[in-house]
Design a protein around this motif. Structure first.
Motif, PDB file in Angstrom:
ATOM      1  N   ASN A 117      35.054  46.488  38.869  1.00 44.18           N
ATOM      2  CA  ASN A 117      36.053  45.482  39.265  1.00 44.18           C
ATOM      3  C   ASN A 117      36.442  44.580  38.097  1.00 44.18           C
ATOM      4  O   ASN A 117      37.602  44.213  37.943  1.00 44.18           O
ATOM      5  CB  ASN A 117      35.535  44.632  40.428  1.00 44.18           C
ATOM      6  CG  ASN A 117      35.557  45.405  41.738  1.00 44.18           C
ATOM      7  OD1 ASN A 117      36.407  46.268  41.924  1.00 44.18           O
ATOM      8  ND2 ASN A 117      34.624  45.124  42.633  1.00 44.18           N
ATOM      9  N   SER A 118      35.451  44.230  37.258  1.00 39.20           N
ATOM     10  CA  SER A 118      35.772  43.352  36.124  1.00 39.20           C
ATOM     11  C   SER A 118      36.667  44.097  35.119  1.00 39.20           C
ATOM     12  O   SER A 118      37.552  43.500  34.504  1.00 39.20           O
ATOM     13  CB  SER A 118      34.508  42.830  35.450  1.00 39.20           C
ATOM     14  OG  SER A 118      33.818  43.875  34.827  1.00 39.20           O
TER      15      SER A 118
ATOM     16  N   CYS B  37      38.850  46.344  35.986  1.00 37.37           N
ATOM     17  CA  CYS B  37      40.154  46.295  36.673  1.00 37.37           C
ATOM     18  C   CYS B  37      40.895  44.996  36.355  1.00 37.37           C
ATOM     19  O   CYS B  37      42.066  44.996  36.001  1.00 37.37           O
ATOM     20  CB  CYS B  37      39.924  46.315  38.182  1.00 37.37           C
ATOM     21  SG  CYS B  37      40.283  47.870  38.920  1.00 37.37           S
ATOM     22  N   THR B  38      40.150  43.909  36.498  1.00 37.35           N
ATOM     23  CA  THR B  38      40.746  42.583  36.303  1.00 37.35           C
ATOM     24  C   THR B  38      41.144  42.378  34.842  1.00 37.35           C
ATOM     25  O   THR B  38      42.261  41.945  34.544  1.00 37.35           O
ATOM     26  CB  THR B  38      39.732  41.491  36.713  1.00 37.35           C
ATOM     27  OG1 THR B  38      39.183  41.844  37.989  1.00 37.35           O
ATOM     28  CG2 THR B  38      40.398  40.135  36.836  1.00 37.35           C
ATOM     29  N   GLU B  39      40.229  42.713  33.930  1.00 34.97           N
ATOM     30  CA  GLU B  39      40.488  42.528  32.490  1.00 34.97           C
ATOM     31  C   GLU B  39      41.724  43.294  32.030  1.00 34.97           C
ATOM     32  O   GLU B  39      42.542  42.793  31.266  1.00 34.97           O
ATOM     33  CB  GLU B  39      39.295  43.028  31.665  1.00 34.97           C
ATOM     34  CG  GLU B  39      38.137  42.056  31.592  1.00 34.97           C
ATOM     35  CD  GLU B  39      36.892  42.740  30.995  1.00 34.97           C
ATOM     36  OE1 GLU B  39      37.059  43.619  30.125  1.00 34.97           O
ATOM     37  OE2 GLU B  39      35.774  42.401  31.410  1.00 34.97           O
TER      38      GLU B  39
ATOM     39  N   SER C 196      44.080  44.554  34.004  1.00 34.65           N
ATOM     40  CA  SER C 196      45.186  44.438  34.981  1.00 34.65           C
ATOM     41  C   SER C 196      45.660  45.813  35.442  1.00 34.65           C
ATOM     42  O   SER C 196      46.858  46.122  35.445  1.00 34.65           O
ATOM     43  CB  SER C 196      46.367  43.671  34.372  1.00 34.65           C
ATOM     44  OG  SER C 196      45.943  42.415  33.922  1.00 34.65           O
TER      45      SER C 196
ATOM     46  N   ARG D   2      44.844  46.122  49.280  1.00 36.15           N
ATOM     47  CA  ARG D   2      45.272  44.862  48.663  1.00 36.15           C
ATOM     48  C   ARG D   2      45.670  43.806  49.707  1.00 36.15           C
ATOM     49  O   ARG D   2      46.439  44.082  50.629  1.00 36.15           O
ATOM     50  CB  ARG D   2      46.443  45.126  47.720  1.00 36.15           C
ATOM     51  CG  ARG D   2      46.763  43.940  46.815  1.00 36.15           C
ATOM     52  CD  ARG D   2      47.810  44.288  45.793  1.00 36.15           C
ATOM     53  NE  ARG D   2      47.319  45.272  44.835  1.00 36.15           N
ATOM     54  CZ  ARG D   2      48.109  45.877  43.950  1.00 36.15           C
ATOM     55  NH1 ARG D   2      49.392  45.606  43.904  1.00 36.15           N
ATOM     56  NH2 ARG D   2      47.614  46.748  43.094  1.00 36.15           N
TER      57      ARG D   2
END
Length: 526
Positions: A110-111, A113-115, A117, A346
């Motif tokens: 998940n991190s 994914c976030t990093e 985008s 989402r």
């Protein structure tokens, strides 16, 4: 006695239930109906006549193979009232450790994914779909920028988790034997000693012919090899999974290996299997997942740099991308201590009805995952067959190498077995390596996690995997790891650092598997 009978009836009931949903069941039903038209089928003896028809027509053998295949992965017998999580893993502290490890993997994913985008999944635009379809057989030529992606975890991260594993009910007081404190694995599990291993691997004994030894140039082929090939052909003609499994314990002739493995794993390429593979391929073409980039990265970092396997790069992408979409793999979580990770649609975070398994097969690839597939490419050149064999090998064996459990073939037991064998039979070497900060498990762990793929020469690796299939056990990996240390013991006794020990054991490609195993198990004074 009564307990054994009730256990057996429970096992039978569960296997019948499982097979009822299979394609084989539908085929048997159709054959039974069709057989009613035959003149030899009499109404008075209907049941016996249909049984006889199944026997003559070969369907009985197919049913036997299917039952044998189910028994091979069937969980160890447990109390009928035991909850489902006990089938996954009976020890609570193991389940907790596996749960927290899964959270860590998911957090890492998940991190990322976030990093970056990047969404976990997206539908590909039509143009991109066409482009992927056109280059499906040459994906290796693609050079996407993967510099920002990193493997979710590597074997050494997993080893740290296993080292910190403790049983909270176990008193680590003074009463324990001195040996317990020497190894890195500090959980009390029952593992086999050499006399028990000798009994278990009895067919590997010095008096039994072995492929990997008795097919060497010094031994005339008529003494063993020719006869072994003849028996192998007979086993294949009989189409009996159990006989093939027994036969392969002495190694498989190269020409028969692909067919023998398929028979043991009960894989027969039916039209519907090929269709299923094509559906998975369509799914890959239509949707892009974040794990696709992890697969690309892994293949580029491992198999593409390997002298044996770089030529199979395209096959690896095809198989692994399809594998990530295959929801039938979720079935193995019934007897796997791990649980498939969940993600949410989402905007619906936390709402269970919007939860989906991610990736669809529930398996997040790690650094080196593609090496489970690479050796199989030498045996199977048709993508759907290669895919089925890999999937069956994974749900029978390979999943145990990256999940925390107390199973005898699980990675925790393998680590403990390896350390126990070294401490017991090579105490000086073990103590020396420990004193210089080169714990043997830190070196051998990566070999075992990958089932030695990428470390041994391919012909030797396939001889080793013959025995994994033959004994339906991964314990031979720990025995081989200990045998490698025994073989290099003289050099290892002279090293003074972890780096030097790793250098001594850096290249295993010249080793011969079967002589090492035989010497360690049967020619060492115990």
């Amino acid at each position: 006695m009564l307990q054994e009978e009730s256990d057996l009836s429970l096992v039978i009931a569960q296997i019948v239930q499982k097979l009822k949903g299979s394609n084989l069941y539908a085929q048997l039903e159709r054959q039974a109906w069709a057989s009613l038209q035959r003149p030899e089928i009499k109404l008075q003896s209907l049941k016996e006549d249909i049984k006889e028809f199944f026997k003559i027509s070969g369907w009985e053998k197919k049913l036997q193979n299917a039952v044998y295949s189910e028994l091979s992965v069937f969980p160890l017998p447990s109390h009928p009232a035991a909850p489902p999580e006990h089938l996954k893993e009976p020890l609570v502290y193991m389940r907790k450790a596996q749960g927290s490890w899964e959270k860590r993997i998911l957090k890492s994913l998940n991190s990322m994914c976030t990093e970056l985008s990047i969404p976990l999944a997206r539908k590909r635009p039509v143009g991109e779909q066409k482009e992927l379809l056109n280059k499906w057989n040459e994906m290796g030529t693609d050079e996407p920028d993967l510099s920002l992606f990193r493997p979710v975890y590597a074997p050494k991260d997993f080893l740290e988790v296993l080292i910190n594993l403790r049983n909270p009910n176990y008193e680590n007081g003074d009463s324990l034997s001195f040996r317990t404190h020497l190894g890195l694995i500090q959980v009390p599990l029952k593992v086999k000693d050499i006399p028990e291993l000798k009994e278990f691997f009895v067919e590997l004994g010095l008096t039994t012919g072995q492929l990997g030894i008795d097919d060497s140039t010094q031994v005339p082929p008529e003494l063993f090899e020719n006869e072994h090939v003849r028996i192998g052909q007979k086993v294949l003609a009989e189409q009996d999974s159990a006989a093939a499994q027994q036969y392969i314990r002495q190694g498989s002739p190269t020409a028969l290996r692909a067919e023998l493995w398929a028979l043991i794993l009960n894989i027969s390429s039916q039209p519907e299997d090929i269709l299923y593979y094509e559906q998975l391929k369509t799914n890959v073409i239509q949707h892009d997942l974040l794990v696709d980039s992890l697969i690309y990265k892994d293949v580029k970092l491992t198999a593409s740099n390997d002298d044996y396997y770089f030529v199979f790069e395209d096959y690896l992408y095809q198989v692994l991308l399809c594998f990530s979409r295959d929801t039938s793999v979720l079935g193995h979580f019934a007897y796997n201590s791990a649980s498939p990770p969940k993600s949410y649609i989402r905007g619906k975070l936390g709402l269970e009805e919007y939860a989906v398994f991610y990736p669809p097969n529930g398996v997040i690839p790690f650094h080196g995952f593609s090496m489970y597939v690479a050796p199989l490419c030498f045996l199977y050149h048709e993508p759907s067959k290669l895919y089925q064999i890999f999937r069956e090998m994974y749900v029978r064996f390979f999943f145990r190498l990256h999940s925390i459990s107390s199973h005898p073939s699980g990675i925790v037991s393998l680590c403990l077995l390896f350390e126990t064998l070294l401490q017991t039979y090579l105490p000086q070497l073990f103590y020396h390596l420990r004193e210089i900060g080169a714990q043997p498990l830190r070196i051998s762990f990566k070999w075992m996690v990958r089932a030695f793929s990428g470390y041994l020469a391919t012909d030797q690796l396939l001889l080793l995997w013959d025995r994994i299939l033959g004994y339906n056990s991964l314990e031979i990996l720990a025995v081989l790891a200990a045998a490698v240390f025994a073989f290099r013991a003289v050099n290892l006794m002279e090293v003074t650092s972890l780096a030097a020990a790793e250098a001594v054991l850096a290249d295993l490609s010249t080793l011969k598997v079967m002589p090492l195993l035989q010497i360690f198990l049967f020619a060492t004074v115990t």
